[in-house]
Design an enzyme around this catalytic site. Structure first.
Site, PDB file in Angstrom:
ATOM      1  N   ARG A  39      -8.418 -10.185  -4.003  1.00  0.00           N
ATOM      2  CA  ARG A  39      -8.763 -10.426  -5.400  1.00  0.00           C
ATOM      3  C   ARG A  39      -8.561 -11.903  -5.741  1.00  0.00           C
ATOM      4  O   ARG A  39      -7.623 -12.530  -5.258  1.00  0.00           O
ATOM      5  CB  ARG A  39      -7.918  -9.543  -6.310  1.00  0.00           C
ATOM      6  CG  ARG A  39      -8.259  -8.065  -6.191  1.00  0.00           C
ATOM      7  CD  ARG A  39      -7.515  -7.214  -7.189  1.00  0.00           C
ATOM      8  NE  ARG A  39      -7.988  -5.823  -7.124  1.00  0.00           N
ATOM      9  CZ  ARG A  39      -7.461  -4.887  -6.329  1.00  0.00           C
ATOM     10  NH1 ARG A  39      -6.432  -5.187  -5.550  1.00  0.00           N
ATOM     11  NH2 ARG A  39      -7.953  -3.654  -6.309  1.00  0.00           N
ATOM     12  N   LYS A  66      -2.808  -5.683  -8.282  1.00  0.00           N
ATOM     13  CA  LYS A  66      -3.429  -4.998  -9.412  1.00  0.00           C
ATOM     14  C   LYS A  66      -3.068  -3.521  -9.310  1.00  0.00           C
ATOM     15  O   LYS A  66      -3.739  -2.747  -8.616  1.00  0.00           O
ATOM     16  CB  LYS A  66      -4.941  -5.185  -9.383  1.00  0.00           C
ATOM     17  CG  LYS A  66      -5.663  -4.548 -10.566  1.00  0.00           C
ATOM     18  CD  LYS A  66      -7.161  -4.733 -10.450  1.00  0.00           C
ATOM     19  CE  LYS A  66      -7.885  -4.058 -11.606  1.00  0.00           C
ATOM     20  NZ  LYS A  66      -9.363  -4.190 -11.484  1.00  0.00           N
ATOM     21  N   HIS A 136     -15.081 -13.136  -7.440  1.00  0.00           N
ATOM     22  CA  HIS A 136     -14.837 -11.748  -7.065  1.00  0.00           C
ATOM     23  C   HIS A 136     -15.893 -11.234  -6.097  1.00  0.00           C
ATOM     24  O   HIS A 136     -15.677 -10.251  -5.373  1.00  0.00           O
ATOM     25  CB  HIS A 136     -14.805 -10.868  -8.319  1.00  0.00           C
ATOM     26  CG  HIS A 136     -14.102  -9.565  -8.129  1.00  0.00           C
ATOM     27  ND1 HIS A 136     -14.713  -8.464  -7.579  1.00  0.00           N
ATOM     28  CD2 HIS A 136     -12.831  -9.172  -8.408  1.00  0.00           C
ATOM     29  CE1 HIS A 136     -13.855  -7.447  -7.528  1.00  0.00           C
ATOM     30  NE2 HIS A 136     -12.712  -7.855  -8.030  1.00  0.00           N
ATOM     31  N   ARG A 139     -15.433 -10.212  -2.272  1.00  0.00           N
ATOM     32  CA  ARG A 139     -14.984  -8.880  -1.885  1.00  0.00           C
ATOM     33  C   ARG A 139     -16.174  -7.949  -1.636  1.00  0.00           C
ATOM     34  O   ARG A 139     -16.217  -7.234  -0.639  1.00  0.00           O
ATOM     35  CB  ARG A 139     -14.074  -8.309  -2.971  1.00  0.00           C
ATOM     36  CG  ARG A 139     -12.725  -8.987  -3.003  1.00  0.00           C
ATOM     37  CD  ARG A 139     -11.917  -8.657  -4.240  1.00  0.00           C
ATOM     38  NE  ARG A 139     -11.571  -7.246  -4.395  1.00  0.00           N
ATOM     39  CZ  ARG A 139     -10.593  -6.625  -3.735  1.00  0.00           C
ATOM     40  NH1 ARG A 139      -9.894  -7.273  -2.820  1.00  0.00           N
ATOM     41  NH2 ARG A 139     -10.321  -5.353  -3.974  1.00  0.00           N
ATOM     42  N   HIS A 164      -7.944  -1.049  -2.304  1.00  0.00           N
ATOM     43  CA  HIS A 164      -8.503  -0.144  -3.285  1.00  0.00           C
ATOM     44  C   HIS A 164      -7.630   1.095  -3.348  1.00  0.00           C
ATOM     45  O   HIS A 164      -7.243   1.654  -2.323  1.00  0.00           O
ATOM     46  CB  HIS A 164      -9.931   0.257  -2.910  1.00  0.00           C
ATOM     47  CG  HIS A 164     -10.937  -0.782  -3.264  1.00  0.00           C
ATOM     48  ND1 HIS A 164     -12.211  -0.809  -2.745  1.00  0.00           N
ATOM     49  CD2 HIS A 164     -10.855  -1.866  -4.098  1.00  0.00           C
ATOM     50  CE1 HIS A 164     -12.872  -1.835  -3.244  1.00  0.00           C
ATOM     51  NE2 HIS A 164     -12.072  -2.490  -4.065  1.00  0.00           N
TER      52      HIS A 164
END
Length: 213
Positions: A39, A66, A136, A139, A164
């Site tokens: 990220r 995150k 971003h 990714r 994730h």
């Protein structure tokens, strides 16, 4: 969050980054954004304490990920194996910022990391609009090309490296050291692939095949 998803376009992006004429730290941030596909906040706020050159590993503390508050407090760190290409970039800039906390300190003060707009601004300088490529987007670029263009990589391994979350009772256990050997292989394969497409190597699309976990 726009992203370059075509191999030829990704190769052109890597050549553009390679020839970036701005600040060396910004070029390094662009390269590591592509190589590590973490990220943007974790790239720009990367700390030297997270880097283990001998083990070729970056360990991002749970509090910096995150996650939910519970995950930040009680979760496991996120492990990012470092391919030789990533190690090379980090060693090059260690001489510049290795004395401080952040790998990419703010240009105004070393007490804060670089601005969250830096990588995006560098992409604009390279000629990419916000509708074409974003910080971003590295990714999405990695996930798409790994799945569609490289053989034998299991989707679960990619998802673990992307950090994730996984629903169900396993939850945060998904991002522990599971698949670590496969993740090391993944990061090396990806780094080598970026070199190949940067050099204009022939792009071959493989049928999707899973690597045993």
């Amino acid at each position: 969050m726009a992203a370059v998803l075509d191999p030829k376009a990704a190769g052109a992006l890597m050549r553009a980054i390679d020839g970036y004429q701005g600040q060396p730290l910004t070029r390094a941030a662009l390269l590591l954004s592509a190589l590590l596909f973490q990220r943007p906040g974790n790239i720009r706020a990367m700390e030297w304490a997270w880097i283990d050159f001998e083990a070729a590993m970056m360990t991002i503390p749970a509090a910096s990920m995150k996650r939910t508050i519970e995950g930040k407090i009680n979760g496991r760190p996120h492990f990012v194996p470092l391919a030789p290409q990533a190690i090379e970039v980090l060693k090059e800039i260690h001489a510049l910022t290795g004395h401080g906390r952040y790998v990419f300190p703010s240009a105004r003060t070393g007490e804060r990391p670089m601005s969250d707009a830096t990588v995006g601004a560098a992409l604009r300088r390279l000629g990419y609009t916000s509708d074409e490529m974003t910080a971003h987007g590295f990714r999405a670029m990695a996930r798409t090309l790994l799945i569609e263009r490289l053989p034998g990589i299991q989707a679960d391994v990619i998802e673990a490296q992307l950090a994730h979350g996984k629903s169900g009772p396993l939850g945060a256990a998904y991002d522990r050291a599971d698949y670590m050997e496969q993740r090391r292989q993944l990061m090396s394969i990806w780094a080598n692939y970026l070199v190949q497409i940067k050099n204009g190597a022939e792009i071959i699309q493989f049928k999707q095949a899973g690597v045993a976990a």
